[in-house]
Design a protein around this motif. Structure first.
Motif, short mmCIF file in Angstrom:
data_model
loop_
_atom_site.label_atom_id
_atom_site.label_comp_id
_atom_site.label_asym_id
_atom_site.label_seq_id
_atom_site.Cartn_x
_atom_site.Cartn_y
_atom_site.Cartn_z
N UNK A 338 0.83 -1.20 0.00
CA UNK A 338 0.00 0.00 0.00
C UNK A 338 0.87 1.26 0.00
N UNK A 339 1.97 1.23 0.75
CA UNK A 339 2.88 2.38 0.79
C UNK A 339 3.50 2.65 -0.59
N UNK A 340 3.71 1.59 -1.36
CA UNK A 340 4.23 1.77 -2.72
C UNK A 340 3.19 2.39 -3.64
N UNK A 341 1.92 2.14 -3.37
CA UNK A 341 0.86 2.57 -4.27
C UNK A 341 0.45 4.02 -4.06
N UNK A 342 0.47 4.51 -2.81
CA UNK A 342 0.03 5.88 -2.55
C UNK A 342 1.14 6.88 -2.86
N UNK A 343 0.74 8.14 -3.05
CA UNK A 343 1.71 9.21 -3.29
C UNK A 343 2.48 9.50 -1.97
N UNK A 344 3.50 10.33 -2.01
CA UNK A 344 4.34 10.54 -0.81
C UNK A 344 3.57 10.94 0.45
N UNK A 345 2.47 11.67 0.31
CA UNK A 345 1.69 12.04 1.50
C UNK A 345 0.34 11.31 1.52
N UNK A 346 0.25 10.19 0.78
CA UNK A 346 -1.02 9.50 0.60
C UNK A 346 -1.53 8.82 1.85
N UNK A 347 -2.83 8.46 1.80
CA UNK A 347 -3.55 7.91 2.94
C UNK A 347 -3.89 6.44 2.68
N UNK A 348 -3.78 5.63 3.72
CA UNK A 348 -4.22 4.24 3.66
C UNK A 348 -5.29 4.06 4.73
N UNK A 349 -6.49 3.71 4.29
CA UNK A 349 -7.62 3.51 5.20
C UNK A 349 -7.86 2.02 5.37
N UNK A 350 -7.80 1.54 6.61
CA UNK A 350 -7.91 0.11 6.89
C UNK A 350 -9.07 -0.13 7.85
N UNK A 351 -9.98 -1.04 7.48
CA UNK A 351 -10.97 -1.51 8.44
C UNK A 351 -10.35 -2.69 9.20
N UNK A 352 -10.20 -2.51 10.50
CA UNK A 352 -9.55 -3.51 11.34
C UNK A 352 -10.59 -4.27 12.15
N UNK A 353 -10.14 -5.31 12.82
CA UNK A 353 -11.04 -6.07 13.68
C UNK A 353 -11.35 -5.25 14.94
N UNK A 354 -12.59 -5.29 15.44
CA UNK A 354 -12.92 -4.54 16.66
C UNK A 354 -12.10 -4.95 17.88
#
Length: 416
Positions: A338-354
């Motif tokens: 995911x870090x490779x895919x977003x731009x330098x200041x890009x955001x990664x939104x993850x739905x995690x387990x509660x």
């Protein structure tokens, strides 16, 4: 003694047992059809008969034992093909015709005593019939009888009696048309070839096949751990196929375009983003998921996330909803991707387990309500605190942790 006729199709994928394809591939359905045919032919071999004939649609193969005369099917509809089979096999002796879908039949059923009867009929539980016997060919007995309906058996019996024929009835059997029929045979007649094959196939389905069939609405699928306990976030197909809900929209309000949705499923997230005017692309390994997404007017690509993707390093946001951080079973590897895919200041939104501390990389299994089970699928279930620990080995920095009563999310931003 009499002539036994088996009316059959060559077991070619896509041409036989299409109703089994709600849970099996075309190749698997054809393999089950072949096993059923071999079982049936074995019974006919052991039956007391003067002649054994196969009325075949297709070409004979190594599955056909010696001692059978092969007659090519002719006629347009099934009623015409049945009438022709009797005509082509007639040698002056009574004829008993059976299908290839009741492999549980017994040889003694085929040694019918014709004394006092002109015809024989054996019905099936779904309203059809598994065998029909005639002393001599008579097209009037078949032409025009509606075939492949839930009242075919009744109509056939009515036609025989209308011709003044004395009809002997054989036991009602269950034929193999659907996955539930195959399960019935496997449970009740475990030594059949078709039953043994069914059991092997039951525990070796490709996860992608069951997922595609679930998305297509042909079967219900639940995800479980190897211990059999349900994984709720991966079994909520109704939510996946419905439009984005309030929680989805709240999560997407964090996104910065353009957005890449990894494991897009049937496309509710990509569609919701498009409705907001945000450029978005979904990627998924499921052809069915991609087809459903594009049918909604959204963009999607059939490709694994680890393969080259459009716009690498330029996406404003990458989204991992519905527990998709588990894809591949290695959260660290997926976060780095995911870090490779977003731009330098890009955001990664993850739905995690509660469960914040959950960090489980045990494979999962997909199961249908009829008991079919996939091979283990590499997967991970990760809570917020565990994900933060994994993110420390990447260039992603957690920026927000928020949740609703039943769902939890974490946002991370790429840093230098």
């Amino acid at each position: 003694m009499n002539t036994v006729i088996v009316i059959a199709k060559e077991p070619v994928p896509g041409r036989v047992k299409t109703r089994l394809q709600t849970e099996f591939t075309a190749r698997e359905a054809a393999a089950l059809a072949r096993a059923s045919l071999v079982d049936t032919l074995s019974v006919v071999e052991a039956a007391p008969a003067t002649r054994r004939v196969i009325s075949l649609d297709g070409a004979p193969g190594p599955w056909l034992p010696r001692g059978f005369e092969v007659v090519e099917q002719r006629g347009d509809g099934l009623d015409q093909r049945l009438a022709a089979a009797f005509e082509d096999a007639y040698d002056g002796s009574p004829m008993l015709l059976v299908g290839m879908d009741t492999p549980q039949l017994r040889p003694e059923l085929l040694g019918f005593d014709w004394y006092g009867y002109d015809a024989v009929l054996g019905l099936t539980e779904d309203g059809g019939y598994w065998c029909l016997g005639l002393r001599m060919p008579d097209r009037r007995a078949l032409i025009g009888v509606p075939m492949s309906t839930d009242h075919t058996g009744r109509e056939q019996l009515r036609r025989l009696r209308a011709l003044g024929l004395r009809v002997g009835m054989l036991p009602t059997l269950r034929d193999m048309d659907t996955p539930r029929d195959a399960a019935y045979l496997a449970a009740g007649f475990p030594d059949l070839r078709v039953s043994r094959l069914y059991r092997r196939l039951q525990h070796s389905a490709h996860p992608g096949l069951l997922f595609d069939q679930a998305l297509g609405g042909t079967t219900r699928v639940v995800a479980t751990g190897l211990d059999g306990r349900t994984v709720p976030s991966l079994s909520e197909l109704d939510r996946w196929t419905a439009p984005a809900d309030e929680v989805d929209r709240l999560a997407l309000s964090r996104c910065e375009g353009p957005v890449l949705d990894i494991g897009c499923g049937p496309g509710r997230i990509v569609t919701a983003l498009a409705e907001r005017g945000i450029a978005a692309l979904g990627v998924d390994v499921s052809p069915r998921a991609v087809s459903l997404t594009t049918s909604r007017g959204a963009a999607a690509l059939h490709r694994p996330v680890q393969e080259p993707l459009p716009g690498e390093g330029r996406w404003g946001s990458v989204v991992l909803m519905d527990g998709n951080i588990g894809i591949g079973g290695d959260p660290v590897d997926l976060l780095r991707r995911c870090a490779e895919l977003v731009r330098p200041d890009g955001l990664v939104l993850v739905e995690v387990d509660p469960d914040d501390d959950l960090d489980d990389t045990t494979p999962i299994v997909l199961r249908t309500l009829t008991g079919r089970r996939s091979t283990p699928l590499p997967w991970a279930r990760v809570g917020a605190r565990a994900l933060i620990r994994h993110a420390r080995t990447t260039s992603l920095h957690p920026t927000e942790d928020w949740r609703t009563p039943h769902r939890a999310f974490l946002t991370l931003r790429r840093t230098a």
